[in-house]
Design a protein around this motif. Structure first.
Motif: not given
Length: 521
Positions: A427-448
């Motif tokens: 799968a291909w991911m653009e630079q903006e997609d990678v940044s969005a996914m890292i921020n999404q995981l960083l905003n998740m709690s451990y249980q999430e």
């Protein structure tokens, strides 16, 4: 009274060419001739048919009229084994002894010929071996004496000396099919992975796979030793792998251990214990070998039009970064791209030891930035780093990531309700997609993160450490595109073994026309 000059023919018609004859009479004459010829031909055909039918009746044939005659089957020629048996009977004819009284007959079969025969000028010369030769093993034979076996210098990790195992026949079952099975085992800091495959066309078909998180490197960063609990988990997983290798009838295998065993003081002791308890002899590979195998396993995903690739493998205890300079590849692709490695490095940072240093359960933005800072500091000494930056600025260079971190990001990006390797790998991911996914995981709690189907409990406390390593690489060399690879060292091991055995250049290798099936994680 008939007129003078008129003549009458026997059929009552006027004769052609004579005064008084008509066209009607000439037409009738031609019609009678045609009817007579057709009747004659019909009678000939009837006579021939009657003659053929009479022959068939005399021969007792039951073939119906109009049916085609079946071709008589030819006598089958003797095959190679039958010809060999016939030749043996001619060369070594049996001796027949008949009793003088004629009451009994004894057939004496000749003794079997020796295995070694020398053919010269069409005749067979049998070379007899003396008593000394019968007991002394020859170098060409498939066995060795105990003295030679004891004095033979062995590789520290296997029987062949090239880092791979050739399993003897007494330790394996007969393999199904005519092609050999290959096995690759990667015991890393976090995972124990096994892959069994069969060569096919320019790649291989996966026969069996196994993966289990054992966390062998847990605590190595603090104590410099493998803990007893981690060793027990790894031994248990290795026993499962040994059972699969034995049941599948694997002929060639390479079993490697990476950073956890390299960094631990009791790494060699663990290798000895694994050989004793699990029956597998591990090879502790160097950082350079690990980087090379990562490239060999992922080069098939390189963009054919790319001028360069920044490949990285984020592991549990180390991270390998490789620059492939493809500006002068001249159409090379696939495994041939391994020759274009410009430079590489291995960082002593992985998801396990980085999470142990900064914490992986509750990760705040400040903790995450501290992780990225550690990675950026390590990347300052990357060889040819500035030249790589200039190549990326010119464009047409993409990233290629192989690790659980990038596959997790791709699964979350695709919104998978269950991890699917067929959709993630490649799968291909653009630079903006990678940044969005890292921020999404960083905003998740451990249980999430635990409840996310692409992360799970096993990776919930490690995934953000992997994201920090990825973010440090992206800030140092920002590429526009990232390709995800759900493959790595195991695939590289298989490709190297098969290439060394030249399985794809063998003309006798049976190639399949069906497409290669993917395997699920």
């Amino acid at each position: 009274m008939k007129k003078t000059g008129e003549r009458s023919s026997s059929d009552g018609a006027r004769t052609p060419g004579v005064p008084g004859s008509s066209k009607k009479g000439r037409r009738k004459q031609r019609h009678r001739k045609r009817q007579g010829g057709d009747a004659k031909n019909a009678s000939l055909h009837r006579a021939e048919a009657g003659h053929s039918a009479g022959i068939a009746e005399e021969a007792g044939s039951s073939r119906p009229e109009g049916a085609k005659r079946q071709r008589k089957a030819r006598r089958a020629k003797p095959n190679r084994a039958e010809r060999r048996a016939l030749l043996n009977q001619k060369l070594h004819a049996p001796v027949v002894n008949i009793d003088p009284g004629g009451t009994s007959v004894e057939v004496i079969q000749p003794a079997p010929a020796p295995k070694e025969e020398v053919k010269t000028h069409g005749s067979t010369q049998v070379r007899q071996s003396g008593p000394a030769e019968q007991h002394a093993p020859r170098p060409s034979q498939g066995y060795r004496s105990r003295e030679n076996d004891a004095n033979r210098r062995r590789h520290p990790a296997d029987m062949r000396g090239d880092g791979t195992h050739r399993f003897p026949s007494r330790h394996r079952h007969q393999a199904t099919g005519s092609q050999e099975l290959y096995a690759a085992l990667d015991l890393g800091t976090n995972n124990c992975r096994l892959l069994i495959a069969r060569p096919e066309q320019r790649g291989f078909r996966v026969v069996d796979a196994y993966s289990k998180i054992v966390r062998l490197g847990e605590g190595v960063g603090r104590n410099r030793k493998l803990s007893d609990d981690a060793i027990s988990r790894a031994i248990e997983a290795l026993q499962v792998c040994q059972q699969k290798i034995s049941e599948r009838g694997v002929q060639r295998a390479r079993l490697i251990a990476t950073e956890a065993c390299r960094a631990a003081e009791n790494g060699e002791e663990f290798v000895s214990r694994a050989k004793k308890e699990a029956g597998l002899e591990l090879e502790i590979v160097s950082q350079e070998t690990e980087a090379r195998l990562a490239v060999a396993g992922c080069v098939s995903l390189v963009d054919p039009e790319a001028d360069g690739v920044l490949l990285f493998d984020i592991g549990g205890g180390s991270s390998e970064i490789v620059w492939l300079d493809l500006r002068n590849r001249y159409g090379a692709r696939g495994y041939a791209l391994t020759r274009f490695v410009r430079t590489w490095t291995s960082l002593p940072l992985g998801v396990v030891n980085l999470a142990e240093s900064h914490g992986g359960v509750h990760v705040t933005p400040d903790v995450f930035e501290a992780m990225v800072g550690d990675v950026s500091q390590r990347l300052e000494n990357f060889p040819l780093g500035n030249e790589l930056s200039r190549a990326i600025e010119r464009g047409n260079v993409h990233m290629l990531g192989t690790s659980g971190t990038v596959t997790t990001l791709a699964g979350v990006h695709l919104g998978l309700k269950r991890y699917d390797r067929r959709r993630v790998d490649g799968a291909w991911m653009e630079q903006e997609d990678v940044s969005a996914m890292i921020n999404q995981l960083l905003n998740m709690s451990y249980q999430e993160r635990v409840e996310n189907p692409c992360i799970g409990e096993d990776r919930a406390d490690l995934v953000l450490a992997g994201c920090a390593i990825l973010e440090g690489i992206r800030r140092r060399w920002p590429c526009q595109r990232l390709r995800v690879a759900d493959r790595g060292l195991r695939e590289g091991i298989l490709m190297e073994m098969m290439a060394a055995d030249k399985v794809w250049s063998n003309s006798n290798h049976k190639r399949r026309r069906t497409p290669r099936k993917e395997y699920n994680r």
